[in-house]
Design a protein around this motif. Structure first.
Motif, PDB file in Angstrom:
ATOM      1  N   MET A 126       0.826  -1.210   0.000  1.00  0.00           N
ATOM      2  CA  MET A 126       0.000   0.000   0.000  1.00  0.00           C
ATOM      3  C   MET A 126       0.858   1.257   0.000  1.00  0.00           C
ATOM      4  O   MET A 126       0.571   2.232  -0.706  1.00  0.00           O
ATOM      5  CB  MET A 126      -0.887   0.018   1.251  1.00  0.00           C
ATOM      6  CG  MET A 126      -2.331  -0.324   0.993  1.00  0.00           C
ATOM      7  SD  MET A 126      -3.300  -0.185   2.488  1.00  0.00           S
ATOM      8  CE  MET A 126      -4.326   1.189   2.050  1.00  0.00           C
ATOM      9  N   ALA A 127       1.930   1.234   0.793  1.00  0.00           N
ATOM     10  CA  ALA A 127       2.819   2.393   0.897  1.00  0.00           C
ATOM     11  C   ALA A 127       3.464   2.721  -0.447  1.00  0.00           C
ATOM     12  O   ALA A 127       3.552   3.889  -0.839  1.00  0.00           O
ATOM     13  CB  ALA A 127       3.893   2.141   1.953  1.00  0.00           C
ATOM     14  N   VAL A 128       3.896   1.679  -1.178  1.00  0.00           N
ATOM     15  CA  VAL A 128       4.513   1.894  -2.492  1.00  0.00           C
ATOM     16  C   VAL A 128       3.502   2.513  -3.459  1.00  0.00           C
ATOM     17  O   VAL A 128       3.809   3.459  -4.193  1.00  0.00           O
ATOM     18  CB  VAL A 128       5.057   0.567  -3.069  1.00  0.00           C
ATOM     19  CG1 VAL A 128       5.472   0.741  -4.524  1.00  0.00           C
ATOM     20  CG2 VAL A 128       6.249   0.090  -2.255  1.00  0.00           C
ATOM     21  N   GLY A 129       2.267   1.996  -3.451  1.00  0.00           N
ATOM     22  CA  GLY A 129       1.226   2.536  -4.330  1.00  0.00           C
ATOM     23  C   GLY A 129       0.879   3.972  -4.007  1.00  0.00           C
ATOM     24  O   GLY A 129       0.764   4.817  -4.901  1.00  0.00           O
ATOM     25  N   ILE A 130       0.708   4.265  -2.704  1.00  0.00           N
ATOM     26  CA  ILE A 130       0.355   5.631  -2.286  1.00  0.00           C
ATOM     27  C   ILE A 130       1.501   6.596  -2.591  1.00  0.00           C
ATOM     28  O   ILE A 130       1.275   7.711  -3.060  1.00  0.00           O
ATOM     29  CB  ILE A 130       0.010   5.657  -0.778  1.00  0.00           C
ATOM     30  CG1 ILE A 130      -1.302   4.892  -0.542  1.00  0.00           C
ATOM     31  CG2 ILE A 130      -0.116   7.090  -0.269  1.00  0.00           C
ATOM     32  CD1 ILE A 130      -1.624   4.655   0.920  1.00  0.00           C
ATOM     33  N   TRP A 131       2.742   6.156  -2.336  1.00  0.00           N
ATOM     34  CA  TRP A 131       3.917   7.000  -2.632  1.00  0.00           C
ATOM     35  C   TRP A 131       3.959   7.351  -4.113  1.00  0.00           C
ATOM     36  O   TRP A 131       4.257   8.486  -4.477  1.00  0.00           O
ATOM     37  CB  TRP A 131       5.178   6.270  -2.211  1.00  0.00           C
ATOM     38  CG  TRP A 131       6.445   6.996  -2.556  1.00  0.00           C
ATOM     39  CD1 TRP A 131       6.902   8.170  -2.019  1.00  0.00           C
ATOM     40  CD2 TRP A 131       7.419   6.610  -3.528  1.00  0.00           C
ATOM     41  NE1 TRP A 131       8.101   8.526  -2.591  1.00  0.00           N
ATOM     42  CE2 TRP A 131       8.443   7.586  -3.519  1.00  0.00           C
ATOM     43  CE3 TRP A 131       7.539   5.523  -4.395  1.00  0.00           C
ATOM     44  CZ2 TRP A 131       9.557   7.514  -4.348  1.00  0.00           C
ATOM     45  CZ3 TRP A 131       8.650   5.440  -5.223  1.00  0.00           C
ATOM     46  CH2 TRP A 131       9.640   6.431  -5.197  1.00  0.00           C
TER      47      TRP A 131
END
Length: 253
Positions: free
Chosen positions: A35-40
């Motif tokens: 999720m963090a990679v996608g949001i970033w």
């Protein structure tokens, strides 16, 4: 003899339960990372997305966010199914793992396809964006993205600074005689784009196309690596889930 077999089966089931619990905990953490990679990608690099003609890059990021959210929920469900020893919950858990696996495969395929055609898209679209949209009404997001691109990657123009000679903005009175935007300057200041000498502006081989292409390709590699890594872990999880499902007694209806 039967008692010994039952004890062996019970010990095996307990080991599988704890293995599956550990898997779910790691899986939950991995979901947060996905999720963090996608949001970033969407938050920090959203300006660059506006410079691309297709939505494939953004779609890969959205898929990662959705998959990451489902992974975190699935991790909690897996823990509940494991300790309550409910076969029905295990069935739901297995189906969710399979859905996440398919989502990640789709994201990986999209990233790979986009990786192959990225150079052609940038050559066709970036120059057109600079010429037609920079500093034009209702195109503020494009203007901001171009300025950020030229400053962050220390480049000027699509292929070179001479690309700006065709720009609608440069040819208009709004440019106030500038040959290039001020964001092309090595030391940006108001009106610095009046002088296009290499000592004043960035003049790198390949221009911004090469810089942006390298950046996106590196990021696509990160997306692909994260997706493949989680997918491999999921295969292990599905195998362990099947083992536990087989060992548990059928629930009465």
């Amino acid at each position: 003899m039967g008692t010994h077999d039952d004890k062996t089966a019970t010990c095996g089931t307990i080991c599988i339960k704890y293995l599956l619990f550990l898997f779910n905990f790691l899986f939950w953490l991995a979901g947060g990372a996905v999720m963090a990679v996608g949001i970033w990608t969407l938050v920090e690099k959203s300006d660059y997305i506006s410079l691309l003609s297709s939505s494939t890059y953004a779609a890969s990021a959205y898929i990662l966010i959705v998959a990451g959210g489902i992974v975190m929920v699935t991790g909690v469900l897996g823990c509940c199914a494991t300790f309550k020893e409910k076969r029905r919950l295990l069935r739901v858990y297995f189906v969710l793992l399979l859905c996440i696996f398919l989502l990640e495969v789709v994201a990986g395929v999209l990233a790979y396809i986009y990786y192959q055609k990225l150079n052609d898209e940038l050559k066709e679209h970036l120059q057109l964006t600079l010429v037609e949209k920079y500093k034009q009404p209702s195109e503020e997001h494009v203007t901001r993205a171009v300025d950020k691109l030229q400053q962050e990657f220390k480049c000027c123009g699509s292929s070179s600074y001479s690309d700006w000679t065709e720009s609608r903005w440069v040819r208009s009175a709004d440019a106030k005689g500038r040959a290039v935007p001020d964001s092309c300057c090595k030391t940006p200041s108001a009106g610095c784009g009046l002088r296009k000498h290499p000592s004043n502006i960035y003049n790198v081989e390949g221009g911004c196309i090469t810089k942006l292409e390298n950046f996106i390709q590196e990021h696509l590699k990160i997306i692909s690596a994260v997706g493949i890594g989680i997918a491999c872990v999921q295969i292990v999880g599905m195998v362990v889930t099947c083992c536990l499902y087989r060992d548990l007694k059928a629930e009465p209806y």
